[in-house]
Structure formats: C-alpha cells, structure tokens
Design a protein around this motif. Sequence first.
Motif, mmCIF file in Angstrom:
data_model
loop_
_atom_site.group_PDB
_atom_site.id
_atom_site.type_symbol
_atom_site.label_atom_id
_atom_site.label_comp_id
_atom_site.label_asym_id
_atom_site.label_seq_id
_atom_site.Cartn_x
_atom_site.Cartn_y
_atom_site.Cartn_z
ATOM 1 N N ASP A 186 -12.238 27.504 -46.353
ATOM 2 C CA ASP A 186 -12.808 28.730 -46.329
ATOM 3 C C ASP A 186 -13.419 28.643 -44.881
ATOM 4 O OD1 ASP A 186 -12.602 29.606 -48.601
ATOM 5 O OD2 ASP A 186 -14.410 29.111 -49.346
ATOM 6 N N LYS A 187 -13.602 27.613 -44.364
ATOM 7 C CA LYS A 187 -14.172 27.350 -42.711
ATOM 8 C C LYS A 187 -12.758 27.896 -41.783
ATOM 9 C CE LYS A 187 -18.215 24.583 -43.271
ATOM 10 N NZ LYS A 187 -18.863 23.227 -43.072
ATOM 11 N N LEU A 188 -11.485 27.069 -42.412
ATOM 12 C CA LEU A 188 -10.757 27.180 -41.471
ATOM 13 C C LEU A 188 -10.230 28.777 -41.649
ATOM 14 C CD1 LEU A 188 -8.487 23.920 -42.510
ATOM 15 C CD2 LEU A 188 -9.832 24.250 -40.272
ATOM 16 N N ALA A 189 -10.293 29.201 -42.625
ATOM 17 C CA ALA A 189 -9.808 30.671 -42.942
ATOM 18 C C ALA A 189 -10.453 31.574 -42.121
ATOM 19 C CB ALA A 189 -9.889 31.151 -44.136
ATOM 20 N N GLY A 190 -12.011 31.272 -41.795
ATOM 21 C CA GLY A 190 -12.467 32.039 -40.921
ATOM 22 C C GLY A 190 -12.220 32.105 -39.534
ATOM 23 N N LYS A 191 -11.875 30.986 -38.990
ATOM 24 C CA LYS A 191 -11.260 30.887 -37.654
ATOM 25 C C LYS A 191 -10.005 31.721 -37.488
ATOM 26 C CE LYS A 191 -13.408 26.213 -37.347
ATOM 27 N NZ LYS A 191 -14.390 26.754 -36.398
ATOM 28 N N VAL A 192 -9.312 32.197 -38.511
ATOM 29 C CA VAL A 192 -7.917 32.559 -38.446
ATOM 30 C C VAL A 192 -7.800 34.171 -38.835
ATOM 31 C CG1 VAL A 192 -5.633 32.563 -39.400
ATOM 32 C CG2 VAL A 192 -6.971 30.276 -39.104
ATOM 33 N N ARG A 193 -8.356 34.309 -39.904
ATOM 34 C CA ARG A 193 -8.257 35.664 -40.558
ATOM 35 C C ARG A 193 -8.718 36.938 -39.496
ATOM 36 N NH1 ARG A 193 -10.883 34.714 -45.074
ATOM 37 N NH2 ARG A 193 -8.878 34.280 -46.431
ATOM 38 N N GLY A 194 -7.780 37.775 -39.338
ATOM 39 C CA GLY A 194 -7.623 38.960 -38.287
ATOM 40 C C GLY A 194 -7.487 38.882 -37.198
ATOM 41 N N VAL A 195 -7.227 37.452 -36.690
ATOM 42 C CA VAL A 195 -7.260 37.004 -35.154
ATOM 43 C C VAL A 195 -5.451 37.102 -35.002
ATOM 44 C CG1 VAL A 195 -7.824 35.434 -33.293
ATOM 45 C CG2 VAL A 195 -9.493 35.710 -35.370
ATOM 46 N N GLU A 196 -5.215 37.912 -33.973
ATOM 47 C CA GLU A 196 -3.702 37.809 -33.428
ATOM 48 C C GLU A 196 -3.208 36.524 -32.957
ATOM 49 O OE1 GLU A 196 -0.621 40.672 -30.816
ATOM 50 O OE2 GLU A 196 -2.872 41.307 -31.048
ATOM 51 N N LYS A 197 -2.167 36.007 -33.063
ATOM 52 C CA LYS A 197 -1.485 34.841 -32.907
ATOM 53 C C LYS A 197 -2.278 33.918 -33.357
ATOM 54 C CE LYS A 197 1.135 36.993 -29.712
ATOM 55 N NZ LYS A 197 1.373 36.646 -28.393
ATOM 56 N N MET A 198 -2.677 34.023 -34.723
ATOM 57 C CA MET A 198 -3.297 33.157 -35.600
ATOM 58 C C MET A 198 -2.447 32.946 -37.072
ATOM 59 S SD MET A 198 -5.476 30.929 -33.918
ATOM 60 C CE MET A 198 -6.422 30.171 -35.184
ATOM 61 N N MET A 199 -2.351 31.808 -37.664
ATOM 62 C CA MET A 199 -2.038 31.767 -38.916
ATOM 63 C C MET A 199 -2.204 30.316 -39.479
ATOM 64 S SD MET A 199 2.269 31.537 -38.484
ATOM 65 C CE MET A 199 2.988 29.962 -37.636
ATOM 66 N N MET A 200 -2.128 30.376 -40.795
ATOM 67 C CA MET A 200 -2.578 29.274 -41.570
ATOM 68 C C MET A 200 -1.962 29.144 -42.865
ATOM 69 S SD MET A 200 -6.497 28.674 -42.741
ATOM 70 C CE MET A 200 -7.072 27.781 -44.479
ATOM 71 N N SER A 201 -1.736 27.826 -43.343
ATOM 72 C CA SER A 201 -0.999 27.477 -44.519
ATOM 73 C C SER A 201 -1.256 26.158 -44.965
ATOM 74 C CB SER A 201 0.341 27.646 -44.512
ATOM 75 O OG SER A 201 1.162 26.816 -43.531
ATOM 76 N N PRO A 202 -1.157 25.828 -46.349
ATOM 77 C CA PRO A 202 -1.155 24.562 -46.597
ATOM 78 C C PRO A 202 0.123 23.793 -46.353
ATOM 79 C CG PRO A 202 -0.667 25.755 -48.475
ATOM 80 C CD PRO A 202 -1.172 26.689 -47.560
ATOM 81 N N TYR A 203 0.211 22.342 -46.021
ATOM 82 C CA TYR A 203 1.491 21.830 -45.612
ATOM 83 C C TYR A 203 1.496 20.452 -46.636
ATOM 84 C CZ TYR A 203 5.047 20.092 -42.642
ATOM 85 O OH TYR A 203 6.383 19.772 -42.134
ATOM 86 N N GLU A 204 2.669 20.175 -47.156
ATOM 87 C CA GLU A 204 3.057 19.054 -47.894
ATOM 88 C C GLU A 204 3.170 17.846 -47.020
ATOM 89 O OE1 GLU A 204 6.183 19.910 -50.451
ATOM 90 O OE2 GLU A 204 5.216 21.410 -51.796
ATOM 91 N N GLY A 205 2.626 16.706 -47.634
ATOM 92 C CA GLY A 205 2.948 15.359 -46.982
ATOM 93 C C GLY A 205 2.044 15.253 -45.417
ATOM 94 N N LEU A 206 1.030 15.795 -45.490
ATOM 95 C CA LEU A 206 0.359 15.734 -44.134
ATOM 96 C C LEU A 206 -0.467 14.091 -44.216
ATOM 97 C CD1 LEU A 206 -1.869 18.864 -43.054
ATOM 98 C CD2 LEU A 206 0.070 17.830 -41.715
ATOM 99 N N ASP A 207 -0.442 13.579 -43.029
ATOM 100 C CA ASP A 207 -1.082 12.301 -43.019
ATOM 101 C C ASP A 207 -2.666 12.383 -42.559
ATOM 102 O OD1 ASP A 207 -0.624 13.294 -40.362
ATOM 103 O OD2 ASP A 207 0.179 11.506 -39.515
ATOM 104 N N LYS A 208 -2.965 13.398 -42.388
ATOM 105 C CA LYS A 208 -4.350 13.817 -42.301
ATOM 106 C C LYS A 208 -4.731 15.080 -42.883
ATOM 107 C CE LYS A 208 -6.405 11.144 -38.669
ATOM 108 N NZ LYS A 208 -7.589 10.269 -38.786
ATOM 109 N N PRO A 209 -6.077 15.406 -42.980
ATOM 110 C CA PRO A 209 -6.556 16.458 -43.943
ATOM 111 C C PRO A 209 -5.975 17.760 -43.204
ATOM 112 C CG PRO A 209 -8.369 14.750 -43.708
ATOM 113 C CD PRO A 209 -7.184 14.286 -42.995
#
Length: 270
Positions: A186-209
Amino acid sequence: MSISTPGGPERRPTVVSTGKKPAAGRPASGAKAGSGKPAGKPAGTPRAGGKGPRKPVTPVKVSQGRAWGPIALFVAVGVLAAGIIGYGAWASFQGAKPWDKRASAIDGIVNYRKSDPESLKYEAHKSGPLTYKYSPPVGGVHNATWQNCMGDVYDAPIASEHAVHSLEHGAVWITYRQGLPQDQIDKLAGKVRGVEKMMMSPYEGLDKPISLQAWGFQLKVDNADDARIDEFIKDLRVNASIEGPTALCNTGVTATGTTPRDLDSQMPTQ
C-alpha cells in the motif's frame, strides 16, 4: 595669676585666668557666634584616638550576574538560522547538479549506463519473449508496445518486454516480491497511483523485497519506508527517458501476464 581660696562659709568656684582676651568681634573658643551653643568640630578635625578625618563612603555596586536565559535563546536562534541557511545552500547546490549525478549519488544504486552500457543497446523492436541480462531488466531490446504507465498499479506480473519500453519513455517501474506484506504494498502504491510515468507490479524471483528500475538504473531495498525510494523517483522519473519528456505513457497495454502481446498494428511506435 591669682587664686582665690575658700575664706568664708560659702565656697566660690575657682577661677583661673590666662591673661588672654578674645579678639575683638570673635566669640570665645567653643561657642558659635550669636547661638549661645558650643561650636561643633570643624571639617577635617582629627577624630579621638589620633585617627585622621573620616573618608566619604563609596557606594557598593551589587552585581546582578549575567542574564543567561536570553543569551542562550539568542545563541540557539542563531544556530538554527545558520543551519537553515546552510541546508538551503546545500539543497540549492544539490539541485543544481545534473540529474544523473544526483541519481548516481544515491546509496546502493547501480548505474548500468556507466558500468554496462552494452546491455542497454538495441537496434529495433522485437516481438515475442526476450531474454535479459538483469532481473528485473533496466533497458535494452524490447517490444514495440509499451506498458501503460500513467500511475498504473498492477496486481499481477507484467511482461518485461513491455515494461522496458515504458522505461525508454521515462517511466519508473517499481517491482516487489510476491508475499510482501500488504501495508508495504500500500505504501508503494501510494507513491505510484495517479502519477504519470510511474507503474508498479509484483515480480517473480526477486532477490530483494523491492526493486526500482529506470532506464539504465536500478535500486533494490528491503522496506517501503526507505527514503531512497523517493530520491530515486525524484531524480529519475521522466529524466531517465532516452526519447525525451514528451514520450507517451498512455495508450499502452494494460493487460497483466508475463507473455508479451504483439500489438504493433494497433499501437503507435516510438
């Protein structure tokens, strides 16, 4: 000199004559003229016991001590003012530095533009699944269709081939490990939602959170509260575009899934 002695039944005071008379117009010693009272001691007359005349008493000044309260307050205000001015000067200096210099100064960031520029080169868009040297990818060959990056928060993985094209347009792509606590998401989404040139998604196999990508730059962190996330976004969003600030982020694909969708005939290419 004559001395009278008692010679009868009545005693008279003994009178001693010195033979001197007071000067004309001057009262006898020991009396004030016209007062009938003995004269006081003239100024400067030695006191009994042979001591000299009494000296005037000098007033004693009582020290009130320094007012330390106002002084301490003045010093504190001065130090605060100096700190504000100093920070303002430092911030102005930092802001005057080129964006890539500011980004490279972020602790822990990897600048692939400097360390591995070959990985970012490509000659043309390509269809179908592509292989990337880094995970998540930060640039290089990509699909002709970009992922919509108008502050989009995707709840499932997206195709890297589309995401890299969005990075080319100046987007910052925030990825996170599946299973990250919801409050962090939710904190990450708050930095992204509604801001142009921003996007967010889960990613498989990340070595960091959490991992952040811009074209040629990557930063991996452990927590959504990490202040470097905001620095990364501030310095690299739009600035990292290799096609300029007018490159589109809308009209992109919004579907999730790791398989790229070839929509070349329906999408404008940039």
